[in-house]
Design an enzyme around this catalytic site. Structure first.
Site, PDB file in Angstrom:
ATOM      1  N   CYS A 132       0.801  -1.226   0.000  1.00 50.03           N
ATOM      2  CA  CYS A 132       0.000   0.000   0.000  1.00 50.03           C
ATOM      3  C   CYS A 132       0.834   1.276   0.000  1.00 50.03           C
ATOM      4  CB  CYS A 132      -0.960  -0.010   1.183  1.00 50.03           C
ATOM      5  SG  CYS A 132      -2.158  -1.361   1.115  1.00 50.03           S
ATOM      6  N   HIS A 273      -3.300   6.923   2.292  1.00 52.12           N
ATOM      7  CA  HIS A 273      -3.707   5.651   1.706  1.00 52.12           C
ATOM      8  C   HIS A 273      -5.078   5.282   2.253  1.00 52.12           C
ATOM      9  CE1 HIS A 273      -4.016   1.495   0.680  1.00 52.12           C
ATOM     10  NE2 HIS A 273      -3.885   1.099   1.929  1.00 52.12           N
ATOM     11  N   ASN A 303     -10.059  -0.597  -0.811  1.00 52.74           N
ATOM     12  CA  ASN A 303      -8.609  -0.489  -0.765  1.00 52.74           C
ATOM     13  C   ASN A 303      -8.036  -1.042  -2.069  1.00 52.74           C
ATOM     14  OD1 ASN A 303      -5.875  -0.654  -0.304  1.00 52.74           O
ATOM     15  ND2 ASN A 303      -6.031  -1.713   1.654  1.00 52.74           N
TER      16      ASN A 303
END
Length: 348
Positions: A132, A273, A303
């Site tokens: 990520c 993020h 996500n």
């Protein structure tokens, strides 16, 4: 520290980690596949509810590729638009850096595949596996190489097909992830073009067991056993990841701001993020940032790993919340653990 005012008439910022000539994000583009996977769809697949998913994660829906669509396909779509918006052609690129945890295959790199698909004859490149944090890591790598003068333009792609490594029998992970891509062109900065000002990154390998995919590598090569044990899917210790992400998002952001003589009040926008709405809210509250300075769009995309920050930046631009001259802080925490932050004076 640099004296006087910068090209936007703003207080100076020390470029303590960014040597060489200044660089800028010249353009940005994103792409998500059209197919939607909603919470209502997931209710039919696993023991979960729309209410539980929304309350725990903030996600309503996510985009999912059709069979046969790879990370390089998503990356190509975003890359072509980013290059065009920069007023360039693929032949102008000297470098391609692709952040992804779902490469099309072990090798060749996804950067090679995207280079071929967009027709960039003069570019070399490589993949960055930082989960990520892949976009912030890739952005920093490209910026540093352009700053040396080796190339004038680099393409940064953050793309993932997370649906390819998600176990849709595991309700703790399958509700979290979606597929998507973002791309930007990093170029040498001219006057009044903004700049990538500073960065801060770290890793903590002690967290490796909290978020990982155990099968498919040299430790556990593909076999009947690894398939039967469902080892080719994401495994996560949600509580451990949550605590680390909140703590490190705040720490890395504060460290970067303080080194440049700034506070949260100086920021125009904070782009984290997008892993979990509660993580973002907890970290930004600790930083003292109000909701008006924070972009959250996880409800629409889930996500998407390396694509979350460019997708959030794109939404901020489209909604008028990100404008030329704004001071923007990007922050990420990912599997590994990886941690990253990049400070940017926005240039368009």
């Amino acid at each position: 520290m640099v004296s006087g005012k910068d090209t936007f008439g703003q207080p100076p910022i020390g470029r303590t980690r960014c040597g060489g000539r200044p660089t800028t994000i010249r353009s940005l583009a994103t792409y998500v596949p059209p197919r939607l996977l909603t919470n209502a769809d997931l209710e039919k697949m696993v023991d979960t509810t729309d209410e539980w998913i929304l309350q725990r994660t903030g996600i309503r829906e996510r985009h999912i590729v059709d069979p046969g669509v790879a990370t390089s396909d998503l990356g190509r779509e975003a890359a072509v638009k980013a290059i065009e918006r920069a007023g360039l052609t693929p032949a102008d690129l000297g470098l391609i850096v692709v952040g992804t945890v779902t490469p099309d295959m072990m090798f060749p790199s996804t950067a090679c595949l995207i280079q071929w698909k967009i027709g960039a004859p003069h570019a070399w490149g490589f993949d960055v596996s930082a989960a990520c944090s892949a976009f912030t890591y890739s952005l920093t790598a490209a910026s540093q190489i352009v700053s040396t003068g080796a190339h004038d333009h680099a393409l940064v792609v953050g793309a993932d097909v997370m649906s390819s490594i998600i176990d849709y029998q595991d309700r703790s992970t399958c509700v979290l992830f979606g597929d998507g891509a973002g791309a930007c062109v990093v170029s040498a900065a001219g006057p009044d073009e903004g700049a990538i000002l500073d960065f801060e990154h770290e890793i903590d390998g002690s967290g490796g067991a909290a978020l990982y995919m155990p099968g498919g590598g040299s430790l556990h090569p593909p076999s009947h056993e690894t398939v039967e044990r469902r080892m080719h899917y994401v495994k996560q210790d949600g509580a451990a990841v949550f605590k680390f992400a909140v703590r490190k998002t705040e720490e890395i952001a504060r460290r970067l701001l303080e080194r440049n003589g700034l506070s949260a009040d100086d920021l125009d926008l904070f782009v984290s993020h997008q892993a979990n709405r509660r993580i973002i809210q907890a970290a930004t509250e600790k930083l003292g940032l109000g909701p008006d300075k924070v972009i959250i769009n996880i409800d629409r995309f889930g996500n998407t790993t390396a694509a979350t920050i460019p997708l959030a930046l794109n939404d901020a631009i489209c909604s008028g919340r990100l404008k030329k001259g704004n001071l923007v802080l990007l922050a990420s925490v990912g599997a590994g653990f990886t941690v990253g932050a990049v400070l940017v004076r926005w240039g368009f």
